[in-house]
Design a protein around this motif. Structure first.
Motif, PDB file in Angstrom:
ATOM      1  N   LEU A  50     -60.509 -12.403  -2.500  1.00 33.50           N
ATOM      2  CA  LEU A  50     -59.720 -12.967  -3.598  1.00 33.50           C
ATOM      3  C   LEU A  50     -59.073 -11.862  -4.431  1.00 33.50           C
ATOM      4  CD1 LEU A  50     -62.237 -15.720  -4.826  1.00 33.50           C
ATOM      5  CD2 LEU A  50     -60.380 -15.956  -3.171  1.00 33.50           C
ATOM      6  N   TYR A  51     -59.812 -10.766  -4.640  1.00 33.27           N
ATOM      7  CA  TYR A  51     -59.285  -9.667  -5.447  1.00 33.27           C
ATOM      8  C   TYR A  51     -58.005  -9.087  -4.849  1.00 33.27           C
ATOM      9  CZ  TYR A  51     -63.790  -9.504  -7.939  1.00 33.27           C
ATOM     10  OH  TYR A  51     -64.880  -9.813  -8.695  1.00 33.27           O
ATOM     11  N   VAL A  52     -58.028  -8.864  -3.525  1.00 35.18           N
ATOM     12  CA  VAL A  52     -56.853  -8.231  -2.902  1.00 35.18           C
ATOM     13  C   VAL A  52     -55.731  -9.232  -2.652  1.00 35.18           C
ATOM     14  CG1 VAL A  52     -58.176  -6.369  -1.836  1.00 35.18           C
ATOM     15  CG2 VAL A  52     -57.831  -8.494  -0.568  1.00 35.18           C
ATOM     16  N   SER A  53     -55.891 -10.435  -3.165  1.00 37.78           N
ATOM     17  CA  SER A  53     -54.805 -11.416  -3.160  1.00 37.78           C
ATOM     18  C   SER A  53     -54.074 -11.432  -4.490  1.00 37.78           C
ATOM     19  CB  SER A  53     -55.354 -12.819  -2.843  1.00 37.78           C
ATOM     20  OG  SER A  53     -55.941 -12.859  -1.561  1.00 37.78           O
ATOM     21  N   ILE A  54     -54.310 -10.395  -5.321  1.00 36.38           N
ATOM     22  CA  ILE A  54     -53.667 -10.350  -6.632  1.00 36.38           C
ATOM     23  C   ILE A  54     -52.705  -9.163  -6.722  1.00 36.38           C
ATOM     24  CG2 ILE A  54     -54.057 -10.265  -9.124  1.00 36.38           C
ATOM     25  CD1 ILE A  54     -56.828 -11.477  -8.643  1.00 36.38           C
ATOM     26  N   LEU A  55     -53.181  -7.990  -7.109  1.00 35.61           N
ATOM     27  CA  LEU A  55     -52.295  -6.839  -7.320  1.00 35.61           C
ATOM     28  C   LEU A  55     -51.584  -6.380  -6.043  1.00 35.61           C
ATOM     29  CD1 LEU A  55     -54.296  -4.692  -9.913  1.00 35.61           C
ATOM     30  CD2 LEU A  55     -52.353  -6.217 -10.305  1.00 35.61           C
ATOM     31  N   PRO A  56     -52.260  -6.326  -4.879  1.00 35.57           N
ATOM     32  CA  PRO A  56     -51.543  -5.937  -3.655  1.00 35.57           C
ATOM     33  C   PRO A  56     -50.392  -6.880  -3.327  1.00 35.57           C
ATOM     34  CG  PRO A  56     -53.899  -5.758  -3.320  1.00 35.57           C
ATOM     35  CD  PRO A  56     -53.714  -6.450  -4.626  1.00 35.57           C
ATOM     36  N   VAL A  57     -50.572  -8.154  -3.599  1.00 33.36           N
ATOM     37  CA  VAL A  57     -49.519  -9.137  -3.343  1.00 33.36           C
ATOM     38  C   VAL A  57     -48.313  -8.860  -4.242  1.00 33.36           C
ATOM     39  CG1 VAL A  57     -48.925 -11.584  -3.523  1.00 33.36           C
ATOM     40  CG2 VAL A  57     -51.123 -10.902  -2.535  1.00 33.36           C
ATOM     41  N   ILE A  58     -48.579  -8.546  -5.495  1.00 33.62           N
ATOM     42  CA  ILE A  58     -47.487  -8.242  -6.430  1.00 33.62           C
ATOM     43  C   ILE A  58     -46.772  -6.959  -6.021  1.00 33.62           C
ATOM     44  CG2 ILE A  58     -46.956  -7.644  -8.824  1.00 33.62           C
ATOM     45  CD1 ILE A  58     -49.274  -9.457  -9.677  1.00 33.62           C
ATOM     46  N   ALA A  59     -47.542  -5.940  -5.597  1.00 34.99           N
ATOM     47  CA  ALA A  59     -46.939  -4.665  -5.175  1.00 34.99           C
ATOM     48  C   ALA A  59     -45.980  -4.872  -4.009  1.00 34.99           C
ATOM     49  CB  ALA A  59     -48.032  -3.674  -4.799  1.00 34.99           C
ATOM     50  N   TYR A  60     -46.401  -5.658  -3.021  1.00 32.48           N
ATOM     51  CA  TYR A  60     -45.511  -5.897  -1.881  1.00 32.48           C
ATOM     52  C   TYR A  60     -44.298  -6.715  -2.289  1.00 32.48           C
ATOM     53  CZ  TYR A  60     -43.553  -7.702   2.412  1.00 32.48           C
ATOM     54  OH  TYR A  60     -42.659  -8.033   3.400  1.00 32.48           O
ATOM     55  N   ALA A  61     -44.502  -7.716  -3.129  1.00 30.80           N
ATOM     56  CA  ALA A  61     -43.384  -8.573  -3.547  1.00 30.80           C
ATOM     57  C   ALA A  61     -42.308  -7.762  -4.250  1.00 30.80           C
ATOM     58  CB  ALA A  61     -43.892  -9.687  -4.453  1.00 30.80           C
ATOM     59  N   LEU A  62     -42.698  -6.734  -5.012  1.00 29.51           N
ATOM     60  CA  LEU A  62     -41.734  -5.937  -5.756  1.00 29.51           C
ATOM     61  C   LEU A  62     -41.081  -4.843  -4.909  1.00 29.51           C
ATOM     62  CD1 LEU A  62     -43.649  -5.512  -9.147  1.00 29.51           C
ATOM     63  CD2 LEU A  62     -41.741  -7.059  -8.645  1.00 29.51           C
ATOM     64  N   LEU A  63     -41.772  -4.357  -3.879  1.00 26.46           N
ATOM     65  CA  LEU A  63     -41.273  -3.210  -3.121  1.00 26.46           C
ATOM     66  C   LEU A  63     -40.830  -3.542  -1.699  1.00 26.46           C
ATOM     67  CD1 LEU A  63     -43.926  -0.563  -4.261  1.00 26.46           C
ATOM     68  CD2 LEU A  63     -41.581  -0.831  -5.085  1.00 26.46           C
ATOM     69  N   GLY A  64     -41.342  -4.634  -1.110  1.00 28.71           N
ATOM     70  CA  GLY A  64     -40.941  -5.005   0.245  1.00 28.71           C
ATOM     71  C   GLY A  64     -39.544  -5.607   0.265  1.00 28.71           C
ATOM     72  N   LEU A 250     -62.180 -10.596 -13.140  1.00 29.97           N
ATOM     73  CA  LEU A 250     -61.136  -9.781 -12.532  1.00 29.97           C
ATOM     74  C   LEU A 250     -61.717  -8.492 -11.969  1.00 29.97           C
ATOM     75  CD1 LEU A 250     -58.299 -10.159 -15.191  1.00 29.97           C
ATOM     76  CD2 LEU A 250     -58.386 -11.172 -12.908  1.00 29.97           C
ATOM     77  N   PRO A 251     -61.110  -7.971 -10.889  1.00 27.70           N
ATOM     78  CA  PRO A 251     -61.593  -6.696 -10.340  1.00 27.70           C
ATOM     79  C   PRO A 251     -61.261  -5.545 -11.278  1.00 27.70           C
ATOM     80  CG  PRO A 251     -59.558  -7.342  -9.260  1.00 27.70           C
ATOM     81  CD  PRO A 251     -59.956  -8.484 -10.155  1.00 27.70           C
ATOM     82  N   GLU A 252     -62.142  -4.557 -11.299  1.00 24.84           N
ATOM     83  CA  GLU A 252     -61.851  -3.352 -12.064  1.00 24.84           C
ATOM     84  C   GLU A 252     -60.928  -2.446 -11.255  1.00 24.84           C
ATOM     85  OE1 GLU A 252     -65.472  -1.456 -13.079  1.00 24.84           O
ATOM     86  OE2 GLU A 252     -66.208  -3.109 -14.325  1.00 24.84           O
ATOM     87  N   PHE A 253     -60.059  -1.743 -11.961  1.00 24.88           N
ATOM     88  CA  PHE A 253     -59.150  -0.809 -11.285  1.00 24.88           C
ATOM     89  C   PHE A 253     -59.842   0.546 -11.265  1.00 24.88           C
ATOM     90  CE2 PHE A 253     -55.505   1.880 -10.536  1.00 24.88           C
ATOM     91  CZ  PHE A 253     -54.739   1.129  -9.656  1.00 24.88           C
ATOM     92  N   MET A 348     -54.057 -16.832  -8.621  1.00 21.77           N
ATOM     93  CA  MET A 348     -55.346 -16.360  -8.101  1.00 21.77           C
ATOM     94  C   MET A 348     -56.189 -15.734  -9.210  1.00 21.77           C
ATOM     95  SD  MET A 348     -57.189 -16.317  -5.373  1.00 21.77           S
ATOM     96  CE  MET A 348     -56.067 -16.535  -3.971  1.00 21.77           C
ATOM     97  N   VAL A 349     -55.526 -15.191 -10.235  1.00 25.56           N
ATOM     98  CA  VAL A 349     -56.260 -14.679 -11.390  1.00 25.56           C
ATOM     99  C   VAL A 349     -57.082 -15.803 -12.021  1.00 25.56           C
ATOM    100  CG1 VAL A 349     -56.020 -13.720 -13.714  1.00 25.56           C
ATOM    101  CG2 VAL A 349     -54.603 -12.835 -11.860  1.00 25.56           C
ATOM    102  N   GLY A 350     -56.459 -16.968 -12.155  1.00 25.19           N
ATOM    103  CA  GLY A 350     -57.183 -18.115 -12.688  1.00 25.19           C
ATOM    104  C   GLY A 350     -58.356 -18.517 -11.813  1.00 25.19           C
ATOM    105  N   VAL A 351     -58.180 -18.404 -10.502  1.00 21.55           N
ATOM    106  CA  VAL A 351     -59.251 -18.770  -9.577  1.00 21.55           C
ATOM    107  C   VAL A 351     -60.446 -17.838  -9.738  1.00 21.55           C
ATOM    108  CG1 VAL A 351     -59.899 -18.917  -7.147  1.00 21.55           C
ATOM    109  CG2 VAL A 351     -57.696 -19.820  -7.902  1.00 21.55           C
ATOM    110  N   VAL A 352     -60.200 -16.523  -9.748  1.00 27.49           N
ATOM    111  CA  VAL A 352     -61.325 -15.583  -9.828  1.00 27.49           C
ATOM    112  C   VAL A 352     -61.989 -15.620 -11.207  1.00 27.49           C
ATOM    113  CG1 VAL A 352     -60.335 -14.073  -8.081  1.00 27.49           C
ATOM    114  CG2 VAL A 352     -59.843 -13.626 -10.480  1.00 27.49           C
ATOM    115  N   LEU A 353     -61.264 -16.060 -12.234  1.00 29.01           N
ATOM    116  CA  LEU A 353     -61.852 -16.143 -13.566  1.00 29.01           C
ATOM    117  C   LEU A 353     -62.681 -17.402 -13.759  1.00 29.01           C
ATOM    118  CD1 LEU A 353     -58.967 -14.858 -15.886  1.00 29.01           C
ATOM    119  CD2 LEU A 353     -61.145 -13.725 -15.375  1.00 29.01           C
ATOM    120  N   GLY A 354     -62.240 -18.505 -13.161  1.00 33.76           N
ATOM    121  CA  GLY A 354     -62.904 -19.754 -13.488  1.00 33.76           C
ATOM    122  C   GLY A 354     -63.380 -20.611 -12.344  1.00 33.76           C
ATOM    123  N   ALA A 355     -62.957 -20.336 -11.101  1.00 25.22           N
ATOM    124  CA  ALA A 355     -63.302 -21.255 -10.016  1.00 25.22           C
ATOM    125  C   ALA A 355     -63.993 -20.588  -8.842  1.00 25.22           C
ATOM    126  CB  ALA A 355     -62.028 -21.955  -9.515  1.00 25.22           C
TER     127      ALA A 355
END
Length: 573
Positions: A50-64, A250-253, A348-355
């Motif tokens: 779940l963690y790697v479905s957050i920031l890595p997804v955003i990084a690819y969306a902005l740069l791919g 949330l995952p720690e950076f 997914m942030v909402g999922v890892v925080l509450g579900a």
């Protein structure tokens, strides 16, 4: 500042916002079980998926560069992670997680470097049959790795073959409640994948809606399995294995640099992972772009995939890639731009925080069934049939790569595939196709004498070479020319039709100069016809060009006209 904002976001069409919002929410919901499953497949705690479905997804969306490819945990990278790291550390332990993060970092840096250096063409290093063989072999390994969860047996043995043999001999020891829930999920998933869409279309549903229902059903089956465990307390009363504790929050950076020993251990598998991720990611992005009549930038894809893995290393520790099933879900959900992926990551942030804790009692047998069905779809028998019918060498490369993966492991398998691809290429270029040609009656066209009824000239041999000429195939060329000259009576002219030659190296020029001298000593003139411009430019700088005993003709027909006796040549042609 505008250069830092991707073009699709600078000129975002507002009419696509609704579709992207809906797609982002749908994808988030549908990929939760998949994310958990692939983390477990990689030997990592489930929440990392779940963690790697957050920031890595955003990084690819902005740069791919792909508008709809979705990045996240994928089966190939998961099984490669487990295969590489399980001999080095115990799965799910802090040391194992750190190694997984280092593997993601190294492979991400390699992808990032290739993209920045504009090396996207390296994605063509592996042939499609080799990639298909690698993925098919990996899929079999994935299936074998999940049988223990489906059967509820702790297998013995290290290799996949030993594990499979042990499981087969101990089928009678299967944990019946686990087997029942796992087989039920497996059968339902197979029926959904193979037949449900057809049933829905025949029932009157549109093809698009039927496809969406098919994408939705795996989640419903997983939730049904979860509901069964909770309703009947199968984990506590009957010993059905479940996911267990899923850490919320949330995952720690965590920024880190792997030590030299770790780099040395993981450098080779990281290269293999980067290579496979490069080929699979770019291939998937290209396929999606073609369907949508869009274009992608291979180098931008590498930058996006590389950045996603680098970010994943610091915020989850699990390697990611361009997911076939994720992308298919994204497209089916109606995604129009990368904004859908960004919104999915935010959801997914909402999922890892509450579900996240809701999935702690999710049965491993159901997740195993979903992984097995996904893996079975990766076994590409169609590619094998096509390769076998078209080119047996490619088919053997596919089979040997798959066999190498199964027998010797992922790294050895892909290495074997690369060696076979190179060997096949060298075999083909070292044995060039050479044809004796003649003129088709009534035309200016020249064709193979073995395939067509053609006209030839007495004492004149027309030979067409259909390959670049280099040091590796000159022996075969010389041998064939001698054989053909020996078959005609009193040869006095040899015409080499060079329409298929796009390169001659230095060795080839020297060999042809020697051939020219040898033929001259035997009273045979050497002519060239249809020489390509770049080849002629180089030849004109060589001594061979000025020493040529014959002429250089613009076409084979011009040579025929010049060398034909007057009573043979027909001016009107």
């Amino acid at each position: 500042m505008s250069r830092l904002i991707p073009a699709w976001l600078q000129h975002y069409p507002k009419e696509k916002l609704g579709a992207d919002v809906a797609a982002g929410l749908i994808v988030t919901i549908l990929v939760i079980p998949q994310s958990l499953a692939y983390a477990l497949l990689a030997g990592l705690p489930p929440q990392l998926g779940l963690y790697v479905s957050i920031l890595p997804v955003i990084a690819y969306a902005l740069l791919g560069s792909s508008m709809v490819q979705a990045v996240g945990p994928v089966a190939i990278t998961a099984i490669m992670t487990y295969s590489v790291l399980s001999p080095l550390a115990t799965p799910t332990t802090p040391g194992y997680i750190m190694l997984a993060a280092a593997l993601s970092l190294l492979s991400g840096l390699m992808l990032l470097a290739c993209g920045l250096l504009r090396l996207g063409f390296l994605s063509q290093l592996l042939s499609r049959p080799v990639i298909s063989g690698f993925i098919s072999g990996s899929a079999v390994l994935i299936v074998v790795s999940q049988l223990k969860y489906l059967l509820g047996i702790a297998p013995q043995g290290e290799s996949s073959g030993d594990v499979l043999l042990d499981l087969l001999t101990r089928l009678g020891e299967s944990h019946l409640p686990t087997l029942a829930i796992g087989l039920t999920a497996l059968v339902l998933l197979l029926v959904v994948r193979s037949a449900l869409a057809g049933w829905l279309v025949r029932a009157g549903l549109s093809a698009g809606r039927a496809a969406f229902v098919v994408r939705l059903m795996p989640l419903l089956i997983v939730l049904a399995g979860l509901g069964a465990v909770v309703a009947f307390d199968l984990d506590r009363l009957n010993g059905v294995d479940v996911v267990g504790g899923v850490v919320a929050g949330l995952p720690e950076f965590n920024f880190f640099l792997p030590g030299l020993d770790t780099v040395q251990q993981l450098l080779r598998p990281a290269f293999v992972m980067a290579l496979i991720g490069m080929v699979q990611g770019i291939t998937m992005a290209q396929a999606l772009a073609i369907k949508r009549r869009e274009r992608i930038d291979a180098n931008a894809e590498l930058v996006g995939l590389g950045a996603a893995n680098v970010v994943a290393a610091f915020s989850g520790g699990m390697p990611v890639g361009g997911g076939t099933s994720r992308s298919a879900i994204n497209v089916a959900a109606g995604a129009q731009t990368p904004l859908a992926s960004i919104l999915s990551a935010l959801a997914m942030v909402g999922v890892v925080l509450g579900a996240a804790q809701w999935f702690e009692r999710l049965p491993l047998a159901v997740l195993a069934a979903s992984i097995i069905v996904a893996a079975l779809s990766m076994i590409d028998l169609r590619a094998l049939r096509q390769a076998w019918a078209y080119d047996r060498a490619d088919a053997l490369a596919l089979l040997c790569t798959a066999g190498g993966v199964l027998l010797f492991g992922l790294e050895a398998g892909i290495g074997l595939g690369i060696v076979l691809s190179m060997a096949t290429l060298l075999l083909r270029v070292s044995t060039p196709h050479i044809a004796v040609v003649g003129r088709v009656p009534g035309t200016e066209h020249f064709r193979n004498v073995a395939r067509y009824e053609v006209e030839t000239l007495p004492g004149v041999l027309f030979v067409r070479i259909d390959e670049r000429l280099f040091f590796g195939n000159l022996g075969a060329v010389e041998q064939r020319l001698e054989q053909e000259l020996a078959l005609i009576e009193a040869p006095h002219d040899l015409v080499l039709v060079m329409s298929g030659v796009n390169l001659m190296d230095t060795t080839a020029v020297e060999v042809f100069a020697e051939l020219n001298q040898d033929l001259a000593a035997r009273g045979i003139r050497l002519h060239l016809a249809e020489v390509k411009g770049p080849v002629q430019d180089r030849l004109m700088k060589s001594a061979f060009w000025n020493a040529l005993t014959g002429e250089v003709f613009l076409s084979a027909n011009a040579a025929y006209a010049k060398l034909a006796p007057a009573e043979v040549w027909c001016p009107e042609i």
